[in-house]
Write an enzyme that holds these catalytic residues in place. Structure first.
Site, PDB file in Angstrom:
ATOM      1  N   CYS A   2       2.457   2.554  -3.602  1.00 33.39           N
ATOM      2  CA  CYS A   2       2.719   2.480  -5.024  1.00 33.39           C
ATOM      3  C   CYS A   2       4.202   2.601  -5.294  1.00 33.39           C
ATOM      4  CB  CYS A   2       1.968   3.595  -5.754  1.00 33.39           C
ATOM      5  SG  CYS A   2       0.210   3.671  -5.362  1.00 33.39           S
ATOM      6  N   ARG A  50       0.412   1.431  -9.440  1.00 31.80           N
ATOM      7  CA  ARG A  50      -0.503   1.534  -8.305  1.00 31.80           C
ATOM      8  C   ARG A  50      -0.790   0.206  -7.618  1.00 31.80           C
ATOM      9  NH1 ARG A  50      -6.936   3.061  -7.893  1.00 31.80           N
ATOM     10  NH2 ARG A  50      -6.884   3.725  -5.715  1.00 31.80           N
ATOM     11  N   LEU A  51      -0.726   0.240  -6.297  1.00 33.98           N
ATOM     12  CA  LEU A  51      -1.306  -0.784  -5.437  1.00 33.98           C
ATOM     13  C   LEU A  51      -2.522  -0.143  -4.800  1.00 33.98           C
ATOM     14  CD1 LEU A  51      -1.232  -3.569  -4.020  1.00 33.98           C
ATOM     15  CD2 LEU A  51       0.161  -2.507  -2.236  1.00 33.98           C
ATOM     16  N   GLU A  79       0.451   6.533   2.425  1.00 36.61           N
ATOM     17  CA  GLU A  79      -0.858   6.804   3.010  1.00 36.61           C
ATOM     18  C   GLU A  79      -0.771   8.041   3.897  1.00 36.61           C
ATOM     19  OE1 GLU A  79      -3.271   4.978   2.040  1.00 36.61           O
ATOM     20  OE2 GLU A  79      -2.279   3.134   1.357  1.00 36.61           O
ATOM     21  N   GLY A 378       4.993  -4.483  13.898  1.00 37.94           N
ATOM     22  CA  GLY A 378       5.559  -3.907  15.117  1.00 37.94           C
ATOM     23  C   GLY A 378       6.949  -3.332  14.918  1.00 37.94           C
TER      24      GLY A 378
END
Length: 610
Positions: A2, A50-51, A79, A378
């Site tokens: 977010c 927000r996402l 997260e 990566g």
């Protein structure tokens, strides 16, 4: 994932400042296209875009919990990959959850442990918690600095945001850039904690800052530490693989479509292969994306950082792991489009970047977002495992500067088009030297380390504390500009700390770069990819791209643009009129930087005090 912002003021009533809070929050709309929310109290105002990735209906923010002594409210970006375990522990301690989101886990974790919560988190995150019980704001950034967090101290509090543009939207802040800010722009190395705007700071990775009526205090809760590495080669390789298996499994958790970014190099290929195996056990197929360019095979020129083309290796991996693969083909006209440049520069909030590599990354992420909301990358494996060519070149790794700056022909050093008077005032050599000495002074050493082992401890630390920040910031801004969450498994602090303490001789036990990663994942890869030499994110060799940026620069020369207060028009004109055979890589990068700077001036209208 977010965008967050906020304002704490102990001398005014912020419940009357809703229009300002709304303006600050709106600047984060690209980071959070799914929802908007604000929360205000007398001395605190929080904004959130927000996402939605975890618990789509239940993770709305700002999130607050009323206690007997006052409200505790939070805005959170990122997260927490261990939120399931933390939620189980918190339930055992009596907490009742009303959502399935990791946001509520972090908030209730703060209620249980206070700021010591940070020691329990595994993930990428930046968050701020207003605690009315103590009238203090707690600001936190993840250990590796994957998620951005900026703040600006005021006379009676603080402003903060995921990006500088949120803070600049507050009328208390003047958009001033001094020589120190411009040194950050052109030096090729990121000073921890510094921002280019006067008075603004970036919360350092692994730090927590607390604001109350007595002011702001920032301190570290995590840093790279030295410890004795006692594992054998076999056990070290096995442990790296165990960590990667666990990290990737955690980072595949999402309630939205996921994919991987696949370049055909060792890092992204190993990550994609492990993800493919784990998803196959769940009856799913991994989806992968790669960037490519028209006629790349004909136009390609080998460079130190990118000696081979990606596409053949990309396809070998996609076939090997049976991914649902797509190549995103970008032509020179698209990457040279001034609107794409403006979008990329606006996303980065930074005046100069990596030219076509920035523009192509923005377009790649934009195309991926049509299919997926979460992508695994990566990024940072080279910093962790020692993958860059200069890790293995005696001259560059022993230079009295940051190794990636030791090659004067590198595009990172593209400052030759600056005006002589401005360059003298900027004095980049002394700025870089002072930064280098400050960075070396931070390096933790073992008393027994000498010679090459000691120097490589320093080189690894310089990359993990300085270079990786530039790349993570670029990745975050370009992806969040289009509402794509990009996760970086190789930045898990457990892996970073473990490999940091692995002796250099063990990191290169097969005489090559990234020996540990190769040994840990060879069984998942085609032999051609497992043995492929390091090759960086590709640039375009489309002659039409060069011709177009030269044309745009010649047009700019005729406008009297304010960026020529910094650049020498004669030097720029020489590069803009050089033939494709005559122009050097550094000159081309100089033109791209000049166009970036002009776009930034147009977008941000900074006041220069130099």
């Amino acid at each position: 994932m977010c965008g967050i912002t906020g304002w704490v003021s102990f001398r005014r009533d912020l419940s009357a400042q809703q229009p300002v809070l709304d303006a600050m929050t709106e600047t984060m709309s690209c980071r959070g296209p799914d929802a908007v929310g604000t929360w205000t109290a007398q001395h605190a105002a929080l904004g959130h875009r927000r996402l939605a990735v975890i618990d789509l209906p239940g993770g709305a923010q700002p999130m607050s919990i009323d206690t007997a002594d006052g409200a505790v409210a939070m805005v959170y970006s990122g997260e927490a990959y261990n939120f399931v375990e933390l939620r189980t522990e918190l339930r055992s301690r009596g907490h009742v959850f009303h959502t399935d989101s990791d946001t509520e886990v972090v908030l209730r974790g703060y209620l249980e442990w206070g700021s010591a919560l940070v020691d329990r988190l595994n993930g990428m995150y930046a968050f701020a918690i207003w605690d009315a019980r103590t009238e203090q704001l707690v600001m936190v950034r993840d250990r590796m600095g994957i998620k951005p967090f900026y703040y600006f101290e005021t006379e009676d509090g603080v402003l903060f945001g995921s990006e500088p543009k949120a803070i600049l939207a507050n009328p208390l802040v003047e958009g001033v850039v001094t020589l120190d800010g411009l040194r950050e722009v052109f030096a090729g190395v990121k000073t921890p904690g510094a921002a280019i705007w006067r008075g603004m700071r970036e919360l350092r990775p692994g730090h927590v800052a607390v604001v109350d009526r007595n002011g702001l205090r920032e301190q570290a809760y995590w840093a790279l530490e030295v410890s004795e590495h006692t594992d054998s080669q076999e056990d070290t390789v096995a442990h790296v693989r165990e960590l990667l298996d666990d990290i990737i499994a955690r980072q595949l958790v999402a309630d939205v479509p996921r994919c991987t970014l696949l370049s055909g190099g060792l890092d992204s290929s190993a990550m994609t292969a492990i993800a493919a195996g784990q998803l196959a056990e769940q009856g799913e197929q991994v989806r992968s994306f790669a960037v490519d360019f028209p006629n790349q095979a004909e136009n390609f020129r080998a460079e130190e950082i990118a000696p081979t083309q990606d596409t053949p290796y990309v396809h070998a991996v996609a076939e090997h792991v049976r991914s649902e693969h797509s190549d995103i083909v970008l032509d020179g006209a698209a990457m040279a489009d001034p609107e794409v440049r403006r979008a990329a520069v606006g996303a980065r909030d930074f005046p100069v970047g990596l030219g076509d590599r920035d523009n192509s990354l923005y377009l790649l992420f934009k195309a991926i977002r049509e299919h997926s909301t979460v992508a695994l990358s990566g990024e940072s494996a080279d910093e962790v495992f020692g993958g860059y060519p200069w890790f293995h070149d005696d001259r560059q790794r022993n230079a009295e500067t940051f190794p990636w700056l030791a090659n004067q022909n590198s595009p990172i050093n593209a400052t030759g088009l600056l005006g002589d008077e401005f360059a003298a005032r900027l004095d980049l050599p002394n700025f870089v030297r002072d930064n280098y000495r400050a960075a070396l002074a931070e390096v933790p050493h073992k008393d027994t380390e000498t010679g090459l082992e000691r120097r490589m401890r320093e080189v690894c630390y310089l990359h993990l504390s300085r270079m990786v920040q530039t790349l993570l910031d670029r990745k975050d801004r370009m992806s969040m500009a289009v509402g794509l969450e990009v996760r970086v498994p190789f930045c898990d602090h457990r892996l970073v700390q473990y490999v940091f303490n692995t002796p250099w001789a063990l990191k290169t036990y097969d005489g090559r770069e990234k020996s540990l990663l190769r040994g840990a994942t060879r069984d998942t890869l085609p032999a051609s990819v497992a043995d492929r030499k390091k090759s960086g994110y590709p640039g375009s060799f489309d002659p039409n791209y060069l011709a177009e940026i030269q044309r745009q620069t010649r047009e700019l020369l005729d406008t009297g643009h304010p960026m020529f207060d910094l650049y020498d028009p004669a030097k720029v004109r020489a590069a803009a009129t050089a033939s494709a055979a005559e122009i050097s890589t550094v000159q081309r990068s100089g033109l791209e930087r000049a166009l970036d700077l002009a776009a930034w001036f147009d977008l941000r209208n900074p006041t220069l005090k130099i």
